[in-house]
Scaffold this active site. Sequence first.
Site, PDB file in Angstrom:
ATOM      1  CG  HIS A 110      -3.567  -2.291  -4.709  1.00 13.87           C
ATOM      2  ND1 HIS A 110      -4.016  -3.589  -4.715  1.00 13.87           N
ATOM      3  CD2 HIS A 110      -3.450  -1.936  -3.405  1.00 13.87           C
ATOM      4  CE1 HIS A 110      -4.134  -4.010  -3.458  1.00 13.87           C
ATOM      5  NE2 HIS A 110      -3.812  -3.018  -2.649  1.00 13.87           N
ATOM      6  N   GLY A 177     -14.822 -10.436  -6.473  1.00 15.82           N
ATOM      7  CA  GLY A 177     -13.702 -10.888  -7.309  1.00 15.82           C
ATOM      8  C   GLY A 177     -12.344 -10.754  -6.665  1.00 15.82           C
TER       9      GLY A 177
HETATM   10  C1  BV8 Z   1       1.435  -2.616   2.967  1.00 14.22           C
HETATM   11  C2  BV8 Z   1      -0.599  -3.616  -7.523  1.00 14.22           C
HETATM   12  C3  BV8 Z   1       2.510  -1.499   4.704  1.00 14.22           C
HETATM   13  C4  BV8 Z   1       0.434  -3.900  -8.510  1.00 14.22           C
HETATM   14  C5  BV8 Z   1      -0.755  -5.157  -5.649  1.00 14.22           C
HETATM   15  C6  BV8 Z   1       5.957  -8.568   4.035  1.00 14.22           C
HETATM   16  C7  BV8 Z   1       6.527  -7.398   3.560  1.00 14.22           C
HETATM   17  C8  BV8 Z   1       5.771  -6.296   3.196  1.00 14.22           C
HETATM   18  C9  BV8 Z   1       4.407  -6.356   3.295  1.00 14.22           C
HETATM   19  C10 BV8 Z   1       3.842  -7.537   3.727  1.00 14.22           C
HETATM   20  C11 BV8 Z   1       4.587  -8.636   4.103  1.00 14.22           C
HETATM   21  N1  BV8 Z   1       3.739  -9.629   4.498  1.00 14.22           N
HETATM   22  C12 BV8 Z   1       2.463  -9.198   4.366  1.00 14.22           C
HETATM   23  C13 BV8 Z   1       2.517  -7.935   3.916  1.00 14.22           C
HETATM   24  C14 BV8 Z   1       1.432  -7.086   3.604  1.00 14.22           C
HETATM   25  C15 BV8 Z   1       1.246  -7.192   2.097  1.00 14.22           C
HETATM   26  C16 BV8 Z   1       0.385  -8.426   1.855  1.00 14.22           C
HETATM   27  O1  BV8 Z   1      -0.794  -8.369   2.113  1.00 14.22           O
HETATM   28  N2  BV8 Z   1       1.000  -9.521   1.378  1.00 14.22           N
HETATM   29  C17 BV8 Z   1       0.231 -10.728   1.151  1.00 14.22           C
HETATM   30  C18 BV8 Z   1       0.713 -11.422  -0.119  1.00 14.22           C
HETATM   31  C19 BV8 Z   1       0.348 -11.607   2.371  1.00 14.22           C
HETATM   32  N3  BV8 Z   1       0.577  -5.987   1.687  1.00 14.22           N
HETATM   33  C20 BV8 Z   1       1.314  -4.952   1.262  1.00 14.22           C
HETATM   34  O2  BV8 Z   1       2.511  -4.967   1.108  1.00 14.22           O
HETATM   35  C21 BV8 Z   1       0.515  -3.686   1.028  1.00 14.22           C
HETATM   36  N4  BV8 Z   1       1.182  -2.604   1.667  1.00 14.22           N
HETATM   37  O3  BV8 Z   1       1.123  -3.507   3.716  1.00 14.22           O
HETATM   38  O4  BV8 Z   1       2.120  -1.517   3.357  1.00 14.22           O
HETATM   39  C22 BV8 Z   1       2.946  -0.137   5.015  1.00 14.22           C
HETATM   40  C23 BV8 Z   1       2.561   0.415   6.220  1.00 14.22           C
HETATM   41  C24 BV8 Z   1       2.964   1.676   6.532  1.00 14.22           C
HETATM   42  C25 BV8 Z   1       3.736   2.388   5.635  1.00 14.22           C
HETATM   43  C26 BV8 Z   1       4.115   1.839   4.416  1.00 14.22           C
HETATM   44  C27 BV8 Z   1       3.718   0.560   4.090  1.00 14.22           C
HETATM   45  C28 BV8 Z   1       0.444  -3.351  -0.466  1.00 14.22           C
HETATM   46  C29 BV8 Z   1      -0.297  -4.432  -1.209  1.00 14.22           C
HETATM   47  C30 BV8 Z   1      -0.501  -3.982  -2.644  1.00 14.22           C
HETATM   48  C31 BV8 Z   1       0.415  -4.735  -3.542  1.00 14.22           C
HETATM   49  N5  BV8 Z   1       0.060  -4.454  -4.927  1.00 14.22           N
HETATM   50  N6  BV8 Z   1      -1.050  -4.838  -6.903  1.00 14.22           N
HETATM   51  C32 BV8 Z   1      -0.027  -4.879  -9.542  1.00 14.22           C
HETATM   52  O5  BV8 Z   1      -1.240  -5.063  -9.768  1.00 14.22           O
HETATM   53  O6  BV8 Z   1       0.882  -5.480 -10.120  1.00 14.22           O
HETATM   54  S1  BV8 Z   1      -1.522  -6.492  -4.962  1.00 14.22           S
HETATM   55  C33 BV8 Z   1      -2.328  -7.462  -6.118  1.00 14.22           C
HETATM   56  O7  BV8 Z   1      -3.107  -8.367  -5.338  1.00 14.22           O
HETATM   57  C34 BV8 Z   1      -3.334  -6.758  -6.982  1.00 14.22           C
HETATM   58  O8  BV8 Z   1      -3.636  -5.447  -6.585  1.00 14.22           O
HETATM   59  C35 BV8 Z   1      -4.578  -7.611  -6.762  1.00 14.22           C
HETATM   60  O9  BV8 Z   1      -5.743  -6.955  -7.038  1.00 14.22           O
HETATM   61  C36 BV8 Z   1      -4.409  -7.859  -5.338  1.00 14.22           C
HETATM   62  C37 BV8 Z   1      -5.307  -8.822  -4.670  1.00 14.22           C
HETATM   63  O10 BV8 Z   1      -5.461  -9.916  -5.513  1.00 14.22           O
HETATM   64  P1  BV8 Z   1      -6.955 -10.210  -6.016  1.00 14.22           P
HETATM   65  O11 BV8 Z   1      -7.477  -8.991  -6.691  1.00 14.22           O
HETATM   66  O12 BV8 Z   1      -7.735 -10.748  -4.876  1.00 14.22           O
HETATM   67  O13 BV8 Z   1      -6.705 -11.291  -7.131  1.00 14.22           O
HETATM   68  P2  BV8 Z   1      -6.523 -12.865  -6.898  1.00 14.22           P
HETATM   69  O14 BV8 Z   1      -6.038 -13.449  -8.177  1.00 14.22           O
HETATM   70  O15 BV8 Z   1      -5.762 -13.105  -5.640  1.00 14.22           O
HETATM   71  O16 BV8 Z   1      -8.012 -13.388  -6.635  1.00 14.22           O
HETATM   72  C38 BV8 Z   1      -8.967 -13.331  -7.675  1.00 14.22           C
HETATM   73  C39 BV8 Z   1     -10.271 -13.859  -7.105  1.00 14.22           C
HETATM   74  O17 BV8 Z   1     -11.277 -13.735  -8.108  1.00 14.22           O
HETATM   75  C40 BV8 Z   1     -10.197 -15.319  -6.717  1.00 14.22           C
HETATM   76  O18 BV8 Z   1     -10.799 -15.506  -5.449  1.00 14.22           O
HETATM   77  C41 BV8 Z   1     -11.030 -16.029  -7.802  1.00 14.22           C
HETATM   78  O19 BV8 Z   1     -11.755 -17.125  -7.282  1.00 14.22           O
HETATM   79  C42 BV8 Z   1     -11.986 -14.946  -8.222  1.00 14.22           C
HETATM   80  N7  BV8 Z   1     -12.429 -15.046  -9.610  1.00 14.22           N
HETATM   81  C43 BV8 Z   1     -11.723 -15.496 -10.685  1.00 14.22           C
HETATM   82  N8  BV8 Z   1     -12.490 -15.434 -11.792  1.00 14.22           N
HETATM   83  C44 BV8 Z   1     -13.694 -14.909 -11.412  1.00 14.22           C
HETATM   84  C45 BV8 Z   1     -13.654 -14.674 -10.023  1.00 14.22           C
HETATM   85  N9  BV8 Z   1     -14.694 -14.177  -9.346  1.00 14.22           N
HETATM   86  C46 BV8 Z   1     -15.814 -13.914 -10.053  1.00 14.22           C
HETATM   87  N10 BV8 Z   1     -15.930 -14.108 -11.389  1.00 14.22           N
HETATM   88  C47 BV8 Z   1     -14.903 -14.608 -12.088  1.00 14.22           C
HETATM   89  N11 BV8 Z   1     -15.025 -14.802 -13.422  1.00 14.22           N
END
Ligand code: BV8
Length: 235
Positions: A110, A177
């Site tokens: 990302h 994570g």
């Molecule tokens: C794509 C970078 C297609 C920037 C990020 C409608 C329109 C467009 C796309 C979509 C759509 N609907 C769905 C999609 C697909 C979309 C998607 O998945 N959406 C989701 C919300 C449904 N995906 C995309 O758009 C991707 N691209 O599909 O392109 C395409 C195809 C062909 C040609 C062109 C394009 C792109 C996705 C990337 C977006 N960018 N970040 C930035 O950082 O600002 S995403 C963002 O979420 C971060 O990268 C982050 O890392 C990522 C995932 O989140 P997590 O890392 O999991 O973090 P989160 O807080 O959610 O969870 C943390 C976890 O840790 C928890 O479970 C917690 O319990 C745990 N935790 C907490 N503390 C601890 C711990 N574990 C252990 N120890 C601890 N101490």
Amino acid sequence: MTNNYERIVILTGAGLSAESGLSTFRDKDGIWSKYRIEDVATPEAFARNPEMVLDFYNTRRSGAHDVRPNAAHEALARLEAEHPGSVMTVTQNIDPLHERAGTMNLIHMHGEILKALCAHCGARTAVEENLTVDLACSRCGNSGGMRPDVVWFGEMPYQMERIYAALGKCDLFLSIGTSGNVYPAAGFVAEAGAAGAHTVELNLEPSEGISMFDEAIHGKATEVVPAYVDKLLKR
Ligand code: BV8
């Protein structure tokens, strides 16, 4: 557990950096509880209000300068250094903590907060300070196009072919994570499982994709990751 694994692929998310002091996205006081994705993490948002988007990433960049890797990052770097087979780390995180811990074979799928991308000419440059709308690109000289080198929603993540090739050949897949909300990263466990890999989730709590994993170890990354790596390396 015997470590007769040859090729390990690791996927990491924001939970790995939480104990280094960086916010996650979906925890109760996470980033998406303060900002809307549509306002700060899509190309449309950047076109509509570049100042707001640049401010969002300038704030996160300022938090990345002094932040240090934690015991989980260090354990993963040790695994890469000491495992007799191959280890590839694929991170969703845009922070530099894996590098600071010593991980070498690393893909920032990302993007990276400490890099800028010129929307006009595609040049990538290291960036430590704030990006502004009127900042001119050092390559093409145009301004108005300097953006953080991160992958927004709706954009294609980086190095997907290389990642899928590794997933298709791995025999151990670790997901650490991450909440399993964001695709395509959230689908990697299915790819690895289809290739016959043993799949393990190491996370604070069950992720969205928990049912797809062979094994789950829940707890804080700085506790469960070093312990798991020690077992893998038979320490
Ligand atoms: C794509 C970078 C297609 C920037 C990020 C409608 C329109 C467009 C796309 C979509 C759509 N609907 C769905 C999609 C697909 C979309 C998607 O998945 N959406 C989701 C919300 C449904 N995906 C995309 O758009 C991707 N691209 O599909 O392109 C395409 C195809 C062909 C040609 C062109 C394009 C792109 C996705 C990337 C977006 N960018 N970040 C930035 O950082 O600002 S995403 C963002 O979420 C971060 O990268 C982050 O890392 C990522 C995932 O989140 P997590 O890392 O999991 O973090 P989160 O807080 O959610 O969870 C943390 C976890 O840790 C928890 O479970 C917690 O319990 C745990 N935790 C907490 N503390 C601890 C711990 N574990 C252990 N120890 C601890 N101490």
